[in-house]
Design a protein around this motif. Structure first.
Motif, PDB file in Angstrom:
ATOM      1  N   THR A  22      12.472 -15.759 -40.677  1.00 59.45           N
ATOM      2  CA  THR A  22      13.311 -16.801 -40.073  1.00 59.45           C
ATOM      3  C   THR A  22      12.888 -18.176 -40.569  1.00 59.45           C
ATOM      4  N   GLU A  25      14.045 -18.599 -44.082  1.00 55.20           N
ATOM      5  CA  GLU A  25      15.492 -18.850 -44.117  1.00 55.20           C
ATOM      6  C   GLU A  25      15.811 -20.332 -43.913  1.00 55.20           C
ATOM      7  N   VAL A  26      15.192 -20.910 -42.863  1.00 58.47           N
ATOM      8  CA  VAL A  26      15.457 -22.311 -42.562  1.00 58.47           C
ATOM      9  C   VAL A  26      15.015 -23.188 -43.736  1.00 58.47           C
ATOM     10  N   ALA A  29      17.505 -22.946 -46.562  1.00 59.69           N
ATOM     11  CA  ALA A  29      18.767 -23.644 -46.286  1.00 59.69           C
ATOM     12  C   ALA A  29      18.663 -25.137 -46.610  1.00 59.69           C
ATOM     13  N   PHE A  30      17.462 -25.703 -46.443  1.00 60.25           N
ATOM     14  CA  PHE A  30      17.309 -27.148 -46.633  1.00 60.25           C
ATOM     15  C   PHE A  30      16.623 -27.504 -47.954  1.00 60.25           C
ATOM     16  N   ARG A  35      23.971 -24.045 -54.808  1.00 56.77           N
ATOM     17  CA  ARG A  35      24.704 -23.536 -53.657  1.00 56.77           C
ATOM     18  C   ARG A  35      24.834 -21.998 -53.637  1.00 56.77           C
ATOM     19  N   VAL A  39      23.249 -19.348 -50.874  1.00 58.96           N
ATOM     20  CA  VAL A  39      24.057 -18.451 -50.047  1.00 58.96           C
ATOM     21  C   VAL A  39      23.618 -16.997 -50.246  1.00 58.96           C
ATOM     22  N   LEU A  42      20.200 -16.420 -48.640  1.00 60.80           N
ATOM     23  CA  LEU A  42      20.272 -16.397 -47.175  1.00 60.80           C
ATOM     24  C   LEU A  42      20.882 -15.093 -46.674  1.00 60.80           C
ATOM     25  N   ILE A  43      21.949 -14.632 -47.337  1.00 56.52           N
ATOM     26  CA  ILE A  43      22.580 -13.379 -46.907  1.00 56.52           C
ATOM     27  C   ILE A  43      21.610 -12.212 -47.123  1.00 56.52           C
ATOM     28  N   ALA A  46      19.035 -12.286 -44.348  1.00 53.78           N
ATOM     29  CA  ALA A  46      19.612 -11.886 -43.059  1.00 53.78           C
ATOM     30  C   ALA A  46      19.813 -10.377 -43.010  1.00 53.78           C
ATOM     31  N   VAL A  47      20.312  -9.801 -44.094  1.00 56.13           N
ATOM     32  CA  VAL A  47      20.537  -8.350 -44.130  1.00 56.13           C
ATOM     33  C   VAL A  47      19.204  -7.615 -44.012  1.00 56.13           C
ATOM     34  N   VAL A  82      35.381  -7.843 -45.109  1.00 62.15           N
ATOM     35  CA  VAL A  82      34.774  -9.102 -45.556  1.00 62.15           C
ATOM     36  C   VAL A  82      35.069  -9.339 -47.043  1.00 62.15           C
ATOM     37  N   LEU A  86      37.139 -12.399 -48.578  1.00 57.54           N
ATOM     38  CA  LEU A  86      36.504 -13.287 -49.560  1.00 57.54           C
ATOM     39  C   LEU A  86      37.342 -13.363 -50.829  1.00 57.54           C
ATOM     40  N   ASN A  89      40.237 -15.624 -50.621  1.00 58.45           N
ATOM     41  CA  ASN A  89      39.955 -17.049 -50.466  1.00 58.45           C
ATOM     42  C   ASN A  89      39.246 -17.685 -51.650  1.00 58.45           C
TER      43      ASN A  89
ATOM     44  N   ILE B  41      35.484 -16.891 -42.153  1.00 58.58           N
ATOM     45  CA  ILE B  41      35.590 -17.066 -43.613  1.00 58.58           C
ATOM     46  C   ILE B  41      36.947 -17.674 -43.969  1.00 58.58           C
ATOM     47  N   ILE B 186      20.996 -12.593 -35.756  1.00 57.21           N
ATOM     48  CA  ILE B 186      20.381 -12.814 -37.069  1.00 57.21           C
ATOM     49  C   ILE B 186      21.466 -13.110 -38.100  1.00 57.21           C
ATOM     50  N   THR B 190      22.644 -17.126 -39.590  1.00 55.04           N
ATOM     51  CA  THR B 190      22.731 -17.392 -41.028  1.00 55.04           C
ATOM     52  C   THR B 190      24.101 -17.938 -41.398  1.00 55.04           C
ATOM     53  N   LEU B 194      23.235 -21.845 -41.203  1.00 54.64           N
ATOM     54  CA  LEU B 194      22.474 -22.087 -42.426  1.00 54.64           C
ATOM     55  C   LEU B 194      23.324 -22.183 -43.689  1.00 54.64           C
TER      56      LEU B 194
END
Lengths: 90, 195
Positions: A22, A25-26, A29-30, A35, A39, A42-43, A46-47, A82, A86, A89, B41, B186, B190, B194
Motif C-alpha cells: 500500500t 502504491e501511494v 502514484a506521486f 502515465r 497506471v 498500480l493495477i 492492486a491485483v 472491462v 476500455l 473508449n 471508465i 484495494i 487504486t 491513485l
C-alpha cells in the motif's frame, strides 16, 4: 480447509506485505513516472494485493479445485466487460 | 445435532452449503462492482472536461491510512477464525470485537472524508467526477457498514457460546465476506484515488 492446509498460514507476513505494498502504491502514484507506466504498475500492485487477500485470508489456496474455479469464474465476464469498455473508449 | 443432520454438503464442491452460498454471493458481488468500475471508465474517459489527478480533490494520505485500517481489520478477522479453530473462545470474542471496532473506524474516517469534501463544495452533484466518486465509495462504505453489523451479530453469538472448535461456520462465512470487502477496497482505492 482441506487436510493439506493444516499448516497454519503466516497471516502476519501477509499483513506486512499488504501494508508495504500500500505504501509503495501511494509512492508510485506521486512519483511522476510516465502515465501509462504508472497506471500499469498500480493495477499490477492492486491485483497482487487482491490475490494475497483471496489466497491467504480467504483461504482459497487450501480450497478444492472446484471451489477455486467458482471463485475465479466471475473474473472472466468481469474482464470481458472491462476490456470491451476500455476498447470503446480508447 | 439437528444442525449437523440438516447440513447438506454438495458433492462437487466438497464444502459446506453455507460456504458455497457465500462464494456464489461473492461472485455476484464481483459483477456488481465490475458494473460500477465499468461505468467509471466510461464516465472518466468519455468526460469532456479533464478529470482531476490524484490528490487534486481527494485527500490521498488520509485514505491511504484508512486503507491500512481496513487491512488491519482483515488481520483481526482472520485471527478470530484462527482462534476458534484452536477452540480459543476468549480470543475469538476479542478478535471479533476488534474487527468490528476497526471496521467501524474505517466508516468513521470515510464519513469525516465526506464531510470535509462537502465543506469544500465537492458533492455527489458536482459533475461526473462527484457522482462517480460518491457512488463507488458510498456503495463500498455501505458494504463495510453491513459487515460491521454482521460481525457484531456473530460476536453476540460468540458470547452466547454458539461456536466451537468443531463447528464455527458462521465465523468463517462472515470472514469471507469481510475479506472480500477489503479486497474490493484495494481495487477501488487504486482506481478512484491513485490512477
Amino acid at each position: 480447509m482441506s487436510a493439506e492446509g493444516k499448516k497454519k498460514p503466516r497471516y502476519m507476513a501477509v499483513f506486512g506485505g499488504l501494508a508495504a505494498l500500500t505504501a509503495i502504491e501511494v509512492a508510485v502514484a506521486f512519483m511522476g513516472f510516465e502515465r501509462r507506466a504508472t497506471v500499469l504498475l498500480l493495477i499490477g500492485l492492486a491485483v497482487y494485493k487482491a490475490l494475497l487477500v483471496a489466497m491467504y485470508f480467504m483461504h482459497l489456496k487450501w480450497e478444492t479445485r472446484s471451489l477455486k474455479i467458482l471463485a475465479v469464474a466471475p473474473l472472466l465476464p468481469a474482464a470481458i466487460m472491462v476490456i470491451v469498455v476500455l476498447m470503446e473508449n480508447f | 445435532m439437528e444442525a449437523e443432520a440438516s447440513r447438506f454438503e454438495p458433492a462437487t464442491f466438497q464444502v459446506n452449503d453455507k460456504k458455497l452460498g457465500m462464494w456464489i454471493f461473492l461472485a455476484s458481488e464481483v459483477m456488481f462492482f465490475t458494473g460500477l468500475i465499468g461505468a467509471y471508465i466510461i464516465l472518466r474517459w468519455g468526460a469532456a472536461s479533464p478529470w482531476p489527478v490524484p490528490g487534486e480533490v481527494l485527500n490521498v494520505p488520509i485514505t491511504a491510512g484508512n486503507t491500512f485500517i481496513l487491512i488491519c481489520s482483515s488481520v483481526t478477522m482472520v485471527k478470530a477464525f484462527a482462534a476458534i479453530e484452536e477452540g480459543n473462545q476468549k480470543m475469538l470474542k476479542v478478535w471479533l470485537l476488534a474487527t468490528a471496532f476497526i471496521g467501524a473506524s474505517f466508516v468513521g474516517v470515510q464519513v469525516y472524508e465526506y464531510t470535509e469534501l462537502i465543506h469544500h463544495g465537492f458533492l455527489p452533484s458536482s459533475g461526473l467526477y462527484g457522482s462517480a466518486f460518491f457512488t463507488m465509495t458510498g456503495f463500498h462504505g455501505l458494504h463495510v457498514t453491513i459487515g460491521v453489523l454482521c460481525i457484531l451479530w456473530v460476536a453476540m453469538k460468540a458470547f452466547r457460546g454458539s461456536y466451537s472448535q468443531a463447528d464455527h461456520q458462521g465465523v468463517e462465512i462472515i470472514g469471507l465476506y469481510w475479506h472480500f470487502v477489503d479486497l474490493v477496497w484495494i481495487i477501488l482505492f487504486t482506481i478512484v484515488y491513485l490512477i
